[in-house]
Design an enzyme around this catalytic site. Structure first.
Site, PDB file in Angstrom:
ATOM      1  N   GLU A   1      24.572  87.536 -30.546  1.00  0.00           N
ATOM      2  CA  GLU A   1      23.841  88.229 -29.473  1.00  0.00           C
ATOM      3  C   GLU A   1      22.371  88.459 -29.833  1.00  0.00           C
ATOM      4  OE1 GLU A   1      26.007  91.739 -28.154  1.00  0.00           O
ATOM      5  OE2 GLU A   1      27.546  90.493 -27.229  1.00  0.00           O
TER       6      GLU A   1
ATOM      7  N   GLU B   1      33.016  86.104 -27.012  1.00  0.00           N
ATOM      8  CA  GLU B   1      33.429  87.505 -26.839  1.00  0.00           C
ATOM      9  C   GLU B   1      33.733  87.698 -25.363  1.00  0.00           C
ATOM     10  OE1 GLU B   1      31.128  90.747 -28.572  1.00  0.00           O
ATOM     11  OE2 GLU B   1      30.555  89.456 -30.239  1.00  0.00           O
TER      12      GLU B   1
HETATM   13  O1  AHR Z   1      32.755  93.548 -29.679  1.00  0.00           O
HETATM   14  C1  AHR Z   1      31.956  94.683 -29.781  1.00  0.00           C
HETATM   15  C2  AHR Z   1      30.473  94.335 -29.764  1.00  0.00           C
HETATM   16  O2  AHR Z   1      30.127  93.875 -28.494  1.00  0.00           O
HETATM   17  C3  AHR Z   1      30.038  93.231 -30.695  1.00  0.00           C
HETATM   18  O3  AHR Z   1      29.755  93.698 -31.965  1.00  0.00           O
HETATM   19  C4  AHR Z   1      28.793  92.716 -30.035  1.00  0.00           C
HETATM   20  O4  AHR Z   1      28.577  91.352 -30.307  1.00  0.00           O
HETATM   21  C5  AHR Z   1      29.012  93.002 -28.573  1.00  0.00           C
HETATM   22  O5  AHR Z   1      27.920  93.602 -27.990  1.00  0.00           O
END
Ligand code: AHR
Length: 505
Positions: free
Chosen positions: A178, A297
């Site tokens: 990210e 994610e």
């Molecule tokens: O999964 C929780 C968090 O969400 C992770 O660390 C990050 O990559 C995202 O913002």
């Protein structure tokens, strides 16, 4: 909810209408050094369920059942401040550090080698990530040498001195996490990130040309830099990378279940935009190389998002974002996975975020384990979807939503595995009130029989499992309908997910 048109839905299945082979990596997970994901989740020497390595046997059994094909590690936001050398070598010499991402204490008792052992134990592919925040391109290259080079040079020899002589051959590597987010440690703009990722990629590949690299894309479709970030980073790195990542967390913040249950429209729009961006950059760069998408994610996450959920107060393994999942969340997860199959020509990796305790299908106490509602759709897709995704045609009554206008009551995907002669159909009934009769119509050869039907359903969209009542929402096997004249009939209850397994040939 307004229901219109004919009360019977039809699903038309034709095994010739193949979208794409399904990448098994669509059924992957994510484990970050965050909250109780690693410590007290995966690694918990004080638990009566720990093996001699401190790994939780009950967690490993559940993760094997979920059949995660790959596990992304070690973060997440944690990654962008992580010094991988902290987590290898004799445990008593590993530093305790302040993890700035989650304001927690990191003991480093679990690191790269323990993770590799864990992956082997649950038969999953490791997907490692290189720190592009505080980490240098040299650190990233050294980590690839540590993991993948034969002994004879500094970092490979270091690995051997830690008791791991053979290279691991880690295939999948993320270039940061990210990096578009201002919250990220060492956040960069797209151009600076693209240049750094490109140079890191070169060094990492010079150590091991066989690795697959994942570029950071937008951390949400709501980011102000989306999709420009993606275009810029991709233009700089196109020939150096294999996958482009996207992240997204869904929520029902307005308590509008009708719209929440139609979120597949948003997931598809996010993918469509990035697919368009990939095509544009490929053409602009005059490249013959292909880059695919990695949704590394994804999950529902909105309830456990207050500041006390996000900051650990400098504790070890604090309780962070331990989202409790309900029935409507499970139905969103199910249709998200329907989208994975429908977009399987361009989407090749997807990691449920996360695996244990932190926004996870599995919750633990020191001596207990709970399967949350979202456990079941993931497990059913992971077990049943194989071979190729099919382009099914669906005729279903519509209902109106505040966010997406009129949407069909059914959300559907299907797979057909020629080698094993099996097929699966996955159906979400979004109605909150009405059962829906459905006809499955096979257009070419009908299956020999429907071998099993699993269903997750309930009357209350907010119903959830707890340690006291663990079986409120779970998948149960129901009677399989007969196939007559290439057609089978079912009645799908409201608020339900149904997975149908058929034997072909
Ligand atoms: O999964 C929780 C968090 O969400 C992770 O660390 C990050 O990559 C995202 O913002």
């Amino acid at each position: 909810m307004a229901i219109s048109q004919s009360p019977t839905a039809h699903i038309f299945i034709d095994t010739n209408r193949v979208i794409s082979p399904i990448s098994p990596l669509l059924f992957s997970g994510f484990a970050e050094h965050m909250g109780r994901s690693i410590y007290e989740g995966i690694y918990d020497p004080a638990s009566p369920h720990a093996d001699e390595r401190g790994l939780r046997k009950d967690v490993m059994a559940a993760m094997r059942e979920l059949n995660f094909r790959a596990l992304r590690y070690p973060g997440g936001n944690f990654l962008s401040g992580y010094r991988w050398l902290d987590g290898v070598g004799p445990r008593d010499q590993r530093p305790r550090r302040r993890d700035l991402a989650w304001q927690s204490i990191e003991t480093n008792q679990f690191g790269t080698n323990e993770f590799m052992d864990f992956c082997k134990s649950i038969n999953t592919e490791p997907m490692l990530a290189a720190n592009m925040g505080t980490g240098t391109i040299q650190d990233a290259a050294n980590l690839v040498e540590y993991c993948n080079a034969p002994v004879g040079t500094q970092y490979a020899d270091l690995r051997a001195s830690h008791g791991y002589h053979e290279p691991y051959g880690v295939k999948y590597w993320c270039l940061g996490n990210e990096m578009d987010g201002p919250w990220q440690i060492g956040h960069l703009d797209a151009e600076d990130y693209g240049k750094k990722a490109r140079e890191a990629a070169k060094l990492m590949r010079w150590h091991d040309p066989s690795i697959n690299l994942v570029l950071c894309g937008s951390s949400s479709s709501g980011m102000p830099t989306y999709p420009e970030w993606d275009r810029v980073a991709l233009e700089l790195c196109w020939d150096q990378v294999d996958y482009h990542s996207l992240h997204y967390y869904a929520g029902n913040r307005e308590d509008d279940t009708g719209s929440f249950l139609a979120l597949s429209a948003e997931f598809e729009a996010f993918l469509d935009t990035l697919i368009g961006t990939l095509r544009y950059v490929k053409a602009k760069n005059r490249s013959k190389h292909d880059v695919y998408l990695s949704w590394d994610e994804w999950n529902v996450w909105y309830k456990a998002s207050g500041s006390s959920d996000m900051q650990g107060g400098w504790a070890e393994a604090p309780h962070l974002i331990e989202e409790v999942y309900n029935l409507e969340d499970a139905l969103v997860v199910a249709q998200w996975m329907n989208v994975f199959l429908r977009k399987s020509d361009m989407l090749k990796i997807a990691c449920l975020a996360q695996a244990v305790n932190v926004i996870a299908p599995i919750l633990t106490t020191r001596d207990g384990l709970l399967k949350q509602t979202i456990y079941y759709p993931f497990m059913l897709f992971s077990r049943l979807a194989s071979g190729a995704a099919l382009d099914v045609a669906v005729k279903a009554p519509m209902y109106s939503t505040a966010l997406f206008g009129d949407m069909p009551l059914l959300d559907v995907s299907a797979s057909y595995d020629e080698a094993s002669q099996t097929s699966a159909i996955f159906i979400v009934n979004r109605s909150q009130t009405d059962s829906l009769p459905v006809e499955l119509n096979w257009q070419d050869g009908a299956p020999q029989s429907i071998t099993s039907v699993y269903q997750l359903a309930g009357t209350d969209p907010k119903a959830a499992n707890s340690f006291e009542q663990p079986d409120i929402i779970k998948a149960v096997q129901i009677g399989a309908p007969a196939i007559v004249d290439k057609c089978a009939e079912l009645v799908l209850p409201p608020l339900s997910f149904t997975a149908i397994e058929a034997r072909m040939g």
